[in-house]
Write an enzyme that holds these catalytic residues in place. Structure first.
Site, PDB file in Angstrom:
ATOM      1  N   ASN A  73       1.843  18.223 -11.436  1.00  0.00           N
ATOM      2  CA  ASN A  73       0.493  17.982 -10.912  1.00  0.00           C
ATOM      3  C   ASN A  73      -0.103  16.889 -11.793  1.00  0.00           C
ATOM      4  O   ASN A  73      -0.445  17.136 -12.939  1.00  0.00           O
ATOM      5  CB  ASN A  73      -0.335  19.273 -10.988  1.00  0.00           C
ATOM      6  CG  ASN A  73      -1.797  19.036 -10.641  1.00  0.00           C
ATOM      7  OD1 ASN A  73      -2.171  17.958 -10.177  1.00  0.00           O
ATOM      8  ND2 ASN A  73      -2.632  20.043 -10.873  1.00  0.00           N
ATOM      9  N   LYS A 131      -2.866  15.373 -11.554  1.00  0.00           N
ATOM     10  CA  LYS A 131      -4.329  15.420 -11.695  1.00  0.00           C
ATOM     11  C   LYS A 131      -4.915  14.001 -11.536  1.00  0.00           C
ATOM     12  O   LYS A 131      -4.374  13.226 -10.754  1.00  0.00           O
ATOM     13  CB  LYS A 131      -4.712  16.072 -13.030  1.00  0.00           C
ATOM     14  CG  LYS A 131      -3.985  17.422 -13.215  1.00  0.00           C
ATOM     15  CD  LYS A 131      -4.543  18.278 -14.285  1.00  0.00           C
ATOM     16  CE  LYS A 131      -3.771  19.599 -14.337  1.00  0.00           C
ATOM     17  NZ  LYS A 131      -4.309  20.534 -15.295  1.00  0.00           N
ATOM     18  N   HIS A 149      -6.579  24.737  -6.751  1.00  0.00           N
ATOM     19  CA  HIS A 149      -6.382  24.607  -8.200  1.00  0.00           C
ATOM     20  C   HIS A 149      -7.671  25.032  -8.918  1.00  0.00           C
ATOM     21  O   HIS A 149      -8.772  24.796  -8.424  1.00  0.00           O
ATOM     22  CB  HIS A 149      -6.017  23.167  -8.555  1.00  0.00           C
ATOM     23  CG  HIS A 149      -5.545  23.029  -9.961  1.00  0.00           C
ATOM     24  ND1 HIS A 149      -6.416  22.953 -11.028  1.00  0.00           N
ATOM     25  CD2 HIS A 149      -4.299  23.002 -10.479  1.00  0.00           C
ATOM     26  CE1 HIS A 149      -5.706  22.881 -12.146  1.00  0.00           C
ATOM     27  NE2 HIS A 149      -4.428  22.904 -11.848  1.00  0.00           N
ATOM     28  N   GLU A 182      -9.192  23.735 -11.257  1.00  0.00           N
ATOM     29  CA  GLU A 182     -10.124  22.616 -11.490  1.00  0.00           C
ATOM     30  C   GLU A 182     -10.936  22.319 -10.231  1.00  0.00           C
ATOM     31  O   GLU A 182     -12.113  21.963 -10.307  1.00  0.00           O
ATOM     32  CB  GLU A 182      -9.343  21.380 -11.977  1.00  0.00           C
ATOM     33  CG  GLU A 182      -8.911  21.568 -13.426  1.00  0.00           C
ATOM     34  CD  GLU A 182      -7.592  20.923 -13.790  1.00  0.00           C
ATOM     35  OE1 GLU A 182      -7.121  20.026 -13.076  1.00  0.00           O
ATOM     36  OE2 GLU A 182      -7.013  21.348 -14.818  1.00  0.00           O
ATOM     37  N   GLU A 209      -1.650  30.287 -12.494  1.00  0.00           N
ATOM     38  CA  GLU A 209      -2.075  29.427 -13.593  1.00  0.00           C
ATOM     39  C   GLU A 209      -3.267  30.039 -14.321  1.00  0.00           C
ATOM     40  O   GLU A 209      -4.421  29.853 -13.902  1.00  0.00           O
ATOM     41  CB  GLU A 209      -2.492  28.048 -13.057  1.00  0.00           C
ATOM     42  CG  GLU A 209      -1.393  27.313 -12.334  1.00  0.00           C
ATOM     43  CD  GLU A 209      -1.611  25.800 -12.376  1.00  0.00           C
ATOM     44  OE1 GLU A 209      -0.704  25.123 -12.848  1.00  0.00           O
ATOM     45  OE2 GLU A 209      -2.678  25.326 -11.975  1.00  0.00           O
ATOM     46  N   GLY A 258      -3.962  23.012 -20.041  1.00  0.00           N
ATOM     47  CA  GLY A 258      -4.375  21.883 -20.881  1.00  0.00           C
ATOM     48  C   GLY A 258      -4.765  22.293 -22.292  1.00  0.00           C
ATOM     49  O   GLY A 258      -5.376  21.516 -23.020  1.00  0.00           O
ATOM     50  N   SER A 267       0.260  24.675 -19.575  1.00  0.00           N
ATOM     51  CA  SER A 267       0.915  24.201 -20.792  1.00  0.00           C
ATOM     52  C   SER A 267       2.434  24.411 -20.803  1.00  0.00           C
ATOM     53  O   SER A 267       3.011  24.661 -21.863  1.00  0.00           O
ATOM     54  CB  SER A 267       0.274  24.824 -22.033  1.00  0.00           C
ATOM     55  OG  SER A 267      -1.100  24.464 -22.097  1.00  0.00           O
TER      56      SER A 267
HETATM   57  P1  13P Z   1      -1.084  21.658 -18.109  1.00  0.00           P
HETATM   58  O1  13P Z   1       0.412  21.728 -17.925  1.00  0.00           O
HETATM   59  O2  13P Z   1      -1.546  20.300 -18.574  1.00  0.00           O
HETATM   60  O3  13P Z   1      -1.604  22.791 -18.919  1.00  0.00           O
HETATM   61  O4  13P Z   1      -1.714  21.808 -16.639  1.00  0.00           O
HETATM   62  C1  13P Z   1      -1.316  22.873 -15.860  1.00  0.00           C
HETATM   63  C2  13P Z   1      -1.878  22.702 -14.504  1.00  0.00           C
HETATM   64  O5  13P Z   1      -3.076  22.839 -14.290  1.00  0.00           O
HETATM   65  C3  13P Z   1      -0.944  22.351 -13.422  1.00  0.00           C
HETATM   66  O6  13P Z   1      -1.559  22.459 -12.188  1.00  0.00           O
END
Ligand code: 13P
Length: 249
Positions: free
Chosen positions: A9, A11, A94, A96, A166, A172, A212
């Protein structure tokens, strides 16, 4: 036996030219026949990434989509736009999107239904906050997210769907959930699907862990019986992603 699916992903990262460079870098390295490899990329990168990924095993997906067919929805992307561009997957719900853009379980459900209507495979995200984990309501919360996301979805559709677990506290932060923590929730998600549908559907759906994930943590996570791969953020933007895809080697 479920085939592993490992998705990046991206982002809000990579301009179109940077995106092509990353695909060129990763393309020869992620050719693992045992794994479905997917790059979920910003909308503006979809067409150049599909072009750059031609002749490889890389599937391409979007990071979001709207649930209407077309019309006056400034800034949104429709399912037809994604399929016409050559997308096969779309990330929905997601954390976010839920956190910054007010997506709800109900809007995620509408998007899931629309994705299936257009033959897009949804990667449906769920996950608890640290506060919810500490309150001991993780499984209740996730079950609710899953149950609402799948309202009106048939068993046959569900068999092809992907769920990404997740935990928000692991995204992150460099703080990967332990393999046992991730397995506990992924297993609970699978039994929830079994309750809604049947054992066959529960056995077929693929459930990813995200938060992560890196080349070090991937082998242990992906060895768990209910974890069928990962949704990778930060580590999907560099050569390390290939080590995650080749976690067994
Ligand atoms: P990270 O791997 O950067 O923690 O992000 C995970 C994520 O949100 C994947 O959709």
């Amino acid at each position: 036996m479920r085939k592993k699916i490992i998705a990046g992903n991206w982002k809000m990262n990579k301009t179109p030219s940077e995106a092509v460079a990353l695909v060129e870098l990763l393309k020869p390295l992620v050719n693992n026949p045992d794994v479905d490899v997917v790059f979920c990329v910003p909308a503006i990168d979809i067409i150049p990434v599909i072009e750059a990924a031609k002749g490889s095993n890389i599937g391409v997906g979007a990071e979001n989509m709207y649930y209407e067919e077309s019309g006056a929805y400034t800034g949104e992307i429709s399912p037809d736009m994604l399929t016409d561009a050559g997308c096969s997957y779309v990330i929905l719900g997601h954390s976010e999107r839920r956190g910054y853009f007010a997506e709800t379980n109900e809007s995620v459900n509408k998007k899931v239904l629309k994705a299936f209507e257009h033959g897009l495979i949804p990667i449906i995200c769920c996950g608890e906050s640290l506060e919810q984990r500490e309150q001991g309501i993780t499984i209740d919360w996730i079950r609710q997210q899953v149950k609402i996301a799948f309202l009106g979805v048939s068993a046959d559709q569900t068999k092809t769907a992907i769920i990404a677990y997740e935990p928000i506290w692991a995204i992150g932060t460099g703080k990967t959930a332990t393999a046992d923590q991730a397995e506990e929730v992924c297993k609970a998600i699978r039994s929830c699907i079994g309750e809604i549908y049947d054992q066959e559907t529960a056995d077929a759906i693929r459930i990813q862990y995200g938060g992560s994930v890196n080349a070090k943590t991937a082998p242990e996570l992906f060895a768990m019986p209910d974890i069928d791969g990962g949704l990778v953020g930060g580590a999907a933007l560099k050569a390390e992603f290939a080590d995650i895809v080749n976690y067994k080697k």
